[in-house]
Design a protein around this motif. Structure first.
Motif, PDB file in Angstrom:
ATOM      1  N   GLY A  24      35.709  42.854  28.824  1.00 50.03           N
ATOM      2  CA  GLY A  24      36.860  42.077  29.240  1.00 50.03           C
ATOM      3  C   GLY A  24      37.861  42.839  30.083  1.00 50.03           C
ATOM      4  O   GLY A  24      38.758  42.230  30.681  1.00 50.03           O
ATOM      5  N   GLY A  25      37.763  44.169  30.124  1.00 52.48           N
ATOM      6  CA  GLY A  25      38.637  44.957  30.973  1.00 52.48           C
ATOM      7  C   GLY A  25      38.291  44.758  32.436  1.00 52.48           C
ATOM      8  O   GLY A  25      37.225  44.228  32.773  1.00 52.48           O
ATOM      9  N   ARG A  26      39.208  45.174  33.315  1.00 54.39           N
ATOM     10  CA  ARG A  26      38.992  44.984  34.733  1.00 54.39           C
ATOM     11  C   ARG A  26      39.154  46.299  35.506  1.00 54.39           C
ATOM     12  O   ARG A  26      39.974  47.141  35.137  1.00 54.39           O
ATOM     13  CB  ARG A  26      39.985  43.965  35.294  1.00 54.39           C
ATOM     14  CG  ARG A  26      39.885  42.563  34.688  1.00 54.39           C
ATOM     15  CD  ARG A  26      40.951  41.666  35.294  1.00 54.39           C
ATOM     16  NE  ARG A  26      42.291  42.231  35.098  1.00 54.39           N
ATOM     17  CZ  ARG A  26      43.347  41.942  35.862  1.00 54.39           C
ATOM     18  NH1 ARG A  26      43.206  41.110  36.885  1.00 54.39           N
ATOM     19  NH2 ARG A  26      44.529  42.484  35.614  1.00 54.39           N
ATOM     20  N   VAL A  27      38.349  46.433  36.546  1.00 53.73           N
ATOM     21  CA  VAL A  27      38.518  47.533  37.492  1.00 53.73           C
ATOM     22  C   VAL A  27      38.563  46.953  38.896  1.00 53.73           C
ATOM     23  O   VAL A  27      37.994  45.887  39.159  1.00 53.73           O
ATOM     24  CB  VAL A  27      37.385  48.580  37.403  1.00 53.73           C
ATOM     25  CG1 VAL A  27      37.445  49.328  36.083  1.00 53.73           C
ATOM     26  CG2 VAL A  27      36.020  47.940  37.609  1.00 53.73           C
ATOM     27  N   PHE A  28      39.269  47.646  39.761  1.00 56.38           N
ATOM     28  CA  PHE A  28      39.315  47.276  41.172  1.00 56.38           C
ATOM     29  C   PHE A  28      38.497  48.301  41.936  1.00 56.38           C
ATOM     30  O   PHE A  28      38.736  49.502  41.828  1.00 56.38           O
ATOM     31  CB  PHE A  28      40.761  47.255  41.680  1.00 56.38           C
ATOM     32  CG  PHE A  28      40.890  46.809  43.109  1.00 56.38           C
ATOM     33  CD1 PHE A  28      40.829  45.470  43.438  1.00 56.38           C
ATOM     34  CD2 PHE A  28      41.068  47.740  44.124  1.00 56.38           C
ATOM     35  CE1 PHE A  28      40.948  45.050  44.747  1.00 56.38           C
ATOM     36  CE2 PHE A  28      41.196  47.331  45.441  1.00 56.38           C
ATOM     37  CZ  PHE A  28      41.135  45.979  45.768  1.00 56.38           C
TER      38      PHE A  28
END
Length: 214
Positions: A24-28
């Motif tokens: 559920g975490g996000r990275v760009f």
């Protein structure tokens, strides 16, 4: 009156992609820029000694000016690097990088490498980086990724062989691995490449060594 251009921020939707991880975490993810140089040097110091050794083999205590020059010298064609930022964390720190360097002897091949900070491993960041790196490589006429892997990483090498990667002796203590990239029209999540890159990214602890020229 001349127009003024606002400087790009580190996280700019026009220049990259936000990826949701399996937890559920996000990275760009975006292309490496020269302005990332200082952060590269800082994040290297956060790698564990084991991660540094797997990534650089003869790991220095810090990234020298010469090595930093090498790392940020990318053109997006023969030398490409993608970086991942943890945008849900304070300051959106850089947490991962994947890169390739095209072979001078065989332009259809490129040596690939990936590194993810210890605290962010086993979340799928390395796989996300490598899949997008493979997309970029195919667009630039590269059909094979190679990597240098220590023979001591037996689980990694056995997993790569199981998925059809070619593993050969290189120099003492080091194996040379070759992975053929599928055609661009292939559905990546269902291909052997996806499974192989997952082995690359996860079984080696999110660190694959890259040889540096010069």
């Amino acid at each position: 009156m001349a127009e003024t251009t606002e400087p790009r921020t580190r996280i700019d939707d026009q220049d990259g992609e936000t990826v949701t991880l399996r937890d559920g975490g996000r990275v760009f993810i975006r292309a490496l820029r020269p302005s990332d140089r200082d952060e590269l040097a800082e994040r290297y110091l956060e790698l564990s000694p084991q991660a540094r050794r797997l990534r650089f083999f003869n790991a220095p205590d810090h990234l020298s000016t010469r090595l930093l020059d090498y790392l940020v010298d990318v053109d997006g064609v023969d030398r490409c690097a993608l970086v991942a930022f943890a945008i849900d964390d304070d300051g959106a720190p850089g947490v991962g990088i994947a890169r390739y360097s095209r072979s001078r002897e065989d332009p259809s091949c490129a040596e690939a490498a990936v590194t993810v900070l210890d605290g962010y491993q086993n979340r799928g960041i390395a796989t996300a980086l490598l899949l997008r790196l493979a997309d970029q490589a195919r667009r630039n006429g590269i059909s094979t990724f190679t990597a240098s892997v220590m023979w001591e990483n037996r689980a990694l090498l056995e997993g790569l062989r199981a998925f059809g990667a070619e593993v050969m002796p290189s120099e003492p203590g080091v194996a040379s691995v070759r992975v053929a990239l599928p055609p661009s029209e292939a559905e990546l999540p269902e291909t052997e490449l996806h499974r192989i890159l997952r082995v690359f990214a996860e079984r080696v602890g999110d660190a694959i060594g890259l040889r540096f020229e010069g």
